[in-house]
Write a protein that holds these residues in place. Structure first.
Motif, PDB file in Angstrom:
ATOM      1  N   ALA A  92       0.848  -1.198   0.000  1.00  0.00           N
ATOM      2  CA  ALA A  92       0.000   0.000   0.000  1.00  0.00           C
ATOM      3  C   ALA A  92       0.878   1.241   0.000  1.00  0.00           C
ATOM      4  O   ALA A  92       1.887   1.295   0.711  1.00  0.00           O
ATOM      5  N   ILE A  93       0.499   2.195  -0.808  1.00  0.00           N
ATOM      6  CA  ILE A  93       1.107   3.518  -0.796  1.00  0.00           C
ATOM      7  C   ILE A  93       0.069   4.429  -0.151  1.00  0.00           C
ATOM      8  O   ILE A  93      -0.968   4.727  -0.753  1.00  0.00           O
ATOM      9  N   VAL A  94       0.318   4.814   1.086  1.00  0.00           N
ATOM     10  CA  VAL A  94      -0.696   5.501   1.894  1.00  0.00           C
ATOM     11  C   VAL A  94      -0.362   6.981   2.009  1.00  0.00           C
ATOM     12  O   VAL A  94       0.675   7.353   2.571  1.00  0.00           O
ATOM     13  N   GLU A  95      -1.236   7.821   1.490  1.00  0.00           N
ATOM     14  CA  GLU A  95      -0.994   9.266   1.498  1.00  0.00           C
ATOM     15  C   GLU A  95      -1.153   9.884   2.880  1.00  0.00           C
ATOM     16  O   GLU A  95      -0.631  10.958   3.138  1.00  0.00           O
ATOM     17  N   ASP A  96      -1.907   9.248   3.742  1.00  0.00           N
ATOM     18  CA  ASP A  96      -2.149   9.780   5.086  1.00  0.00           C
ATOM     19  C   ASP A  96      -1.137   9.179   6.058  1.00  0.00           C
ATOM     20  O   ASP A  96      -1.371   8.142   6.677  1.00  0.00           O
TER      21      ASP A  96
END
Length: 367
Positions: A92-96
């Motif tokens: 996962a590439i999580v912006e938050d």
């Protein structure tokens, strides 16, 4: 065929940054192991992840599927799968970042992994946990109405002449903005205080807990045009036939719309900074059935080739050997030193203070 893919990767990597024999062997072993694993599922908040997963699959002879979902959805999916011991997501590439650290990493649902051969190219502050990409949010102006940015100091945006002329997404619905406030107060409050003195020729006198809080309250009270999306903010600022004169905050990705007639210009030189970089973490699901393929995908995203679909939008790799492409529309590469850096070591404090900053904004906001 598998050997061909391995040879291609090592040759390509050597052209970019020579590896030691040990690093080359390690990378070859990772590729070989990845090619024996199950198909990979990758989540990210950008639609570009579909393109990136496809290119990754073609490059290494693997099967990877990219899925676009917003950060809360990604966190919920990974959390539920971990709790059910039925892990389907792999990467996962999580912006938050604050939410990812608090709700995923701290609970052991995901792991952070930094490729050994890239550790020397990634600043230490971006390695624990691994930040893969930085998304600039910048102050912009309308190039039809002005030849240069009409403001030189962020405190000018709190003054009567800019009342009702600042456009940005509503901080009560955009956590990145309250995180920005928190980061400013924690790490850059003196710069905010110094900018006040530079603008008004006198020290800031305030009863607020910080110069940042004073700035946020003053900005909120100056009739800011609050939008529901980045698109709306960009349209208000850069409309080619707009009658209003707006300055505001948008992502660098919006500058691509200049090709369709938008008139966005970057407020380079603005004090104390022209915007900030918001980090996206790259994490691997604990219990992934394709751990080597997951690591290889992280490695791929940290390459110029892997991040290119996002870098054309101004998103910056944390791999210091990777620059933005020449066709990136905002020109932020030249001014990246003027961006406020987000420091993930205090991200948990940003998470805790979100409601406080939302309250400060809401109570201070005046149309």
């Amino acid at each position: 065929m598998k050997r061909t893919f391995t040879a291609l990767l090592v040759t390509s990597t050597l052209l970019i940054s020579p590896l030691t024999h040990a690093e080359t062997a390690e990378l070859q072993a990772l590729i070989a192991a990845a090619q024996q694993e199950n198909p990979l599922t990758v989540y990210a908040s950008t639609g570009k992840i579909v393109q990136q997963a496809k290119a990754f699959s073609e490059k290494y002879g693997l099967k990877a599927t990219g899925v676009k979902a917003d950060a809360p959805q990604i966190i919920e999916i990974i959390s539920r799968e971990a709790q059910a011991k039925n892990v389907r997501a792999d990467v996962a590439i999580v912006e938050d970042t604050p939410a990812a650290i608090t709700q995923l990493l701290s609970k052991g649902y995901v792991q952070s992994w930094v490729p050994d051969d890239l550790k020397g190219h990634i600043a230490a502050r971006y390695q624990n946990p691994l930040t893969v990409v930085l998304a600039p949010n910048v102050f912009a102006y309308n190039t039809t109405r002005h030849t240069t940015c009409p403001v030189t100091n962020i405190w000018q945006l709190t003054q009567p002449e800019w009342r009702g002329k600042v456009a940005m997404q509503d901080p009560t619905g955009k956590p990145a903005y309250t995180d920005w406030f928190s980061q400013m107060e924690t790490h850059y409050d003196q710069q905010i205080r110094d900018a006040y003195q530079q603008q008004f020729g006198k020290p800031l006198q305030t009863n607020e807990k910080s110069a940042t809080a004073a700035f946020v309250k003053a900005l909120a009270g100056n009739g800011v045009l609050l939008t529901h999306s980045d698109n709306d903010a960009a349209s208000a600022i850069g409309a080619p036939d707009g009658n209003a004169d707006f300055v505001g905050l948008v992502s660098t990705a919006k500058f691509r719309d200049n090709q369709q007639g938008m008139k966005l210009g970057l407020c380079n030189g603005l004090k104390p900074f022209i915007g900030w970089n918001y980090p996206s973490l790259g994490v691997i699901a604990t219990g992934s059935h394709s751990p080597n393929a997951a690591k290889l995908f992280i490695h791929y995203l940290l390459s110029a080739e892997g991040i290119e679909p996002q870098s054309v939008d101004g998103k910056m790799s944390t791999n210091q050997t990777v620059s933005l492409p020449a066709n990136e529309a905002s020109g932020i590469e030249k001014y990246r030193a003027e961006l406020m850096e987000y420091l993930t070591d205090t991200a948990k404090e940003d998470w805790k203070s979100r409601q406080d900053w939302q309250d400060i904004w809401s109570l201070s906001y005046k149309k």
